[in-house]
Design a protein around this motif. Structure first.
Motif, PDB file in Angstrom:
ATOM      1  N   VAL A 267       5.412   2.170   8.712  1.00 54.99           N
ATOM      2  CA  VAL A 267       4.701   1.227   9.582  1.00 54.99           C
ATOM      3  C   VAL A 267       4.921  -0.204   9.101  1.00 54.99           C
ATOM      4  CG1 VAL A 267       2.391   0.447  10.248  1.00 54.99           C
ATOM      5  CG2 VAL A 267       2.994   2.847  10.466  1.00 54.99           C
ATOM      6  N   GLY A 268       4.872  -0.419   7.794  1.00 55.98           N
ATOM      7  CA  GLY A 268       5.103  -1.755   7.255  1.00 55.98           C
ATOM      8  C   GLY A 268       6.495  -2.273   7.552  1.00 55.98           C
ATOM      9  N   ILE A 269       7.495  -1.409   7.398  1.00 56.01           N
ATOM     10  CA  ILE A 269       8.876  -1.821   7.681  1.00 56.01           C
ATOM     11  C   ILE A 269       9.055  -2.116   9.160  1.00 56.01           C
ATOM     12  CG2 ILE A 269      11.266  -0.996   7.696  1.00 56.01           C
ATOM     13  CD1 ILE A 269      10.573   0.484   5.061  1.00 56.01           C
ATOM     14  N   VAL A 270       8.510  -1.261  10.022  1.00 54.28           N
ATOM     15  CA  VAL A 270       8.602  -1.492  11.470  1.00 54.28           C
ATOM     16  C   VAL A 270       7.922  -2.807  11.843  1.00 54.28           C
ATOM     17  CG1 VAL A 270       7.776  -0.642  13.713  1.00 54.28           C
ATOM     18  CG2 VAL A 270       8.855   0.928  12.107  1.00 54.28           C
ATOM     19  N   CYS A 271       6.739  -3.036  11.308  1.00 54.32           N
ATOM     20  CA  CYS A 271       6.014  -4.277  11.608  1.00 54.32           C
ATOM     21  C   CYS A 271       6.760  -5.500  11.078  1.00 54.32           C
ATOM     22  CB  CYS A 271       4.603  -4.230  11.036  1.00 54.32           C
ATOM     23  SG  CYS A 271       3.497  -3.114  11.902  1.00 54.32           S
ATOM     24  N   GLN A 272       7.377  -5.372   9.906  1.00 57.45           N
ATOM     25  CA  GLN A 272       8.106  -6.505   9.343  1.00 57.45           C
ATOM     26  C   GLN A 272       9.321  -6.847  10.193  1.00 57.45           C
ATOM     27  OE1 GLN A 272       7.227  -8.513   6.387  1.00 57.45           O
ATOM     28  NE2 GLN A 272       8.459  -9.642   7.847  1.00 57.45           N
TER      29      GLN A 272
ATOM     30  N   VAL B  18       0.847  -1.202   0.000  1.00 55.79           N
ATOM     31  CA  VAL B  18       0.000   0.000   0.000  1.00 55.79           C
ATOM     32  C   VAL B  18       0.881   1.251   0.000  1.00 55.79           C
ATOM     33  CG1 VAL B  18      -1.752   1.292   1.292  1.00 55.79           C
ATOM     34  CG2 VAL B  18      -1.908  -1.199   1.127  1.00 55.79           C
ATOM     35  N   GLY B  19       1.955   1.239   0.810  1.00 57.88           N
ATOM     36  CA  GLY B  19       2.894   2.360   0.815  1.00 57.88           C
ATOM     37  C   GLY B  19       3.590   2.517  -0.528  1.00 57.88           C
TER      38      GLY B  19
ATOM     39  N   SER C  11      10.571  -8.479  18.315  1.00 58.10           N
ATOM     40  CA  SER C  11      10.990  -7.385  19.191  1.00 58.10           C
ATOM     41  C   SER C  11       9.995  -6.232  19.190  1.00 58.10           C
ATOM     42  CB  SER C  11      12.372  -6.886  18.756  1.00 58.10           C
ATOM     43  OG  SER C  11      12.323  -6.442  17.420  1.00 58.10           O
ATOM     44  N   TRP C  12       8.739  -6.544  19.381  1.00 58.35           N
ATOM     45  CA  TRP C  12       7.707  -5.510  19.391  1.00 58.35           C
ATOM     46  C   TRP C  12       7.935  -4.508  20.513  1.00 58.35           C
ATOM     47  CZ3 TRP C  12       4.426  -4.897  15.464  1.00 58.35           C
ATOM     48  CH2 TRP C  12       4.211  -5.978  14.608  1.00 58.35           C
ATOM     49  N   SER C  13       8.473  -4.957  21.641  1.00 57.60           N
ATOM     50  CA  SER C  13       8.682  -4.057  22.777  1.00 57.60           C
ATOM     51  C   SER C  13       9.774  -3.029  22.508  1.00 57.60           C
ATOM     52  CB  SER C  13       9.030  -4.857  24.033  1.00 57.60           C
ATOM     53  OG  SER C  13      10.245  -5.563  23.849  1.00 57.60           O
ATOM     54  N   VAL C  14      10.620  -3.268  21.515  1.00 55.85           N
ATOM     55  CA  VAL C  14      11.670  -2.322  21.162  1.00 55.85           C
ATOM     56  C   VAL C  14      11.286  -1.515  19.926  1.00 55.85           C
ATOM     57  CG1 VAL C  14      14.082  -2.118  20.439  1.00 55.85           C
ATOM     58  CG2 VAL C  14      13.452  -3.791  22.161  1.00 55.85           C
ATOM     59  N   MET C  15      10.519  -2.099  19.023  1.00 58.18           N
ATOM     60  CA  MET C  15      10.228  -1.466  17.733  1.00 58.18           C
ATOM     61  C   MET C  15       9.043  -0.498  17.746  1.00 58.18           C
ATOM     62  SD  MET C  15      12.565  -2.364  15.685  1.00 58.18           S
ATOM     63  CE  MET C  15      11.855  -1.672  14.205  1.00 58.18           C
ATOM     64  N   TRP C  16       8.262  -0.453  18.809  1.00 54.98           N
ATOM     65  CA  TRP C  16       7.062   0.377  18.790  1.00 54.98           C
ATOM     66  C   TRP C  16       7.338   1.870  18.564  1.00 54.98           C
ATOM     67  CZ3 TRP C  16       6.256   4.344  22.105  1.00 54.98           C
ATOM     68  CH2 TRP C  16       6.983   4.348  23.299  1.00 54.98           C
ATOM     69  N   PRO C  17       8.501   2.433  18.933  1.00 56.03           N
ATOM     70  CA  PRO C  17       8.712   3.854  18.614  1.00 56.03           C
ATOM     71  C   PRO C  17       8.745   4.149  17.114  1.00 56.03           C
ATOM     72  CG  PRO C  17      10.205   3.177  20.357  1.00 56.03           C
ATOM     73  CD  PRO C  17       9.562   1.934  19.825  1.00 56.03           C
ATOM     74  N   GLY C  18       8.861   3.120  16.303  1.00 55.69           N
ATOM     75  CA  GLY C  18       8.786   3.320  14.860  1.00 55.69           C
ATOM     76  C   GLY C  18       7.428   3.846  14.432  1.00 55.69           C
ATOM     77  N   PHE C  19       6.395   3.564  15.220  1.00 55.10           N
ATOM     78  CA  PHE C  19       5.063   4.090  14.909  1.00 55.10           C
ATOM     79  C   PHE C  19       4.998   5.596  15.151  1.00 55.10           C
ATOM     80  CE2 PHE C  19       4.101  -0.395  16.043  1.00 55.10           C
ATOM     81  CZ  PHE C  19       3.748  -0.795  14.768  1.00 55.10           C
ATOM     82  N   ILE C  20       5.824   6.118  16.050  1.00 57.50           N
ATOM     83  CA  ILE C  20       5.927   7.565  16.252  1.00 57.50           C
ATOM     84  C   ILE C  20       6.729   8.180  15.103  1.00 57.50           C
ATOM     85  CG2 ILE C  20       6.829   9.377  17.779  1.00 57.50           C
ATOM     86  CD1 ILE C  20       6.376   7.426  20.119  1.00 57.50           C
TER      87      ILE C  20
END
Length: 176
Positions: free
Chosen positions: A74-79, A46-47, A86-95
């Motif tokens: 968002v797609g790259i962070v989620c991938q 989509v991006g 490592s969701w607990s480390v990667m969530w700042p990518g949404f900011i």
């Protein structure tokens, strides 16, 4: 068109190499492929589509880059988080995602300098949270070496207390 196909094939092969390296016990079922690659299959395209619309069809619609940058980030962070767990480390990518979208708007748009304020704030927050949660995860990983870390910090503290610069030492001597 051949270059684009080769680039996509190269990207997919690199992604596959990462999965093979990270997950030695990866099963090649449809469910596990969807579980690990859902961002690449559903979000990142989509991006890419938004960017394709702007760069190849309509270069006057610079507003397409904001959702394109957000969705792509968002797609790259989620991938990355999906592959590494490592969701607990990667969530700042949404900011960081809206900052990337706004940065694309700034770079390819009219260069409105006021866009740099939210870009700077969001990027700073994201980097700060990445640093804090990344360091926390790193320290958690090495928690078995807590005593060695405490010893190293204590040695550094003693070093700062007792080691002075020559200039400070000479100034503290009464005979000079």
């Amino acid at each position: 068109m051949r270059v684009h196909r080769n680039a996509l094939t190269g990207f997919l092969l690199l992604l596959l190499a990462v999965v093979i390296a990270v997950h030695a016990d990866f099963s090649w079922s449809v469910g596990s492929i969807f579980a690990h690659f859902w961002p690449t299959l559903f979000v990142i395209p989509v991006g890419v589509f938004f960017h394709w619309l702007y760069f190849f069809l309509n270069q006057r619609g610079v507003g397409l880059l904001v959702p394109g940058g957000v969705v792509m980030t968002v797609g790259i962070v989620c991938q990355i988080a999906s592959l590494s767990g490592s969701w607990s480390v990667m969530w700042p990518g949404f900011i960081l995602a809206p900052a990337v979208g706004l940065l694309e708007l700034y770079l390819f748009g009219s260069r409105n300098r006021w866009l740099l304020i939210p870009i700077g704030i969001l990027t700073t927050l994201s980097v700060l949270f990445f640093a804090v949660f990344g360091l926390s995860a790193l320290l958690e990983r090495f928690s078995g070496m807590r005593h060695l870390l405490a010893l190293a910090v204590a040695a550094a503290g003693i070093g700062f207390l007792f080691l002075r610069k020559k200039k400070d030492y000479a100034a503290s001597q009464p005979w000079e």
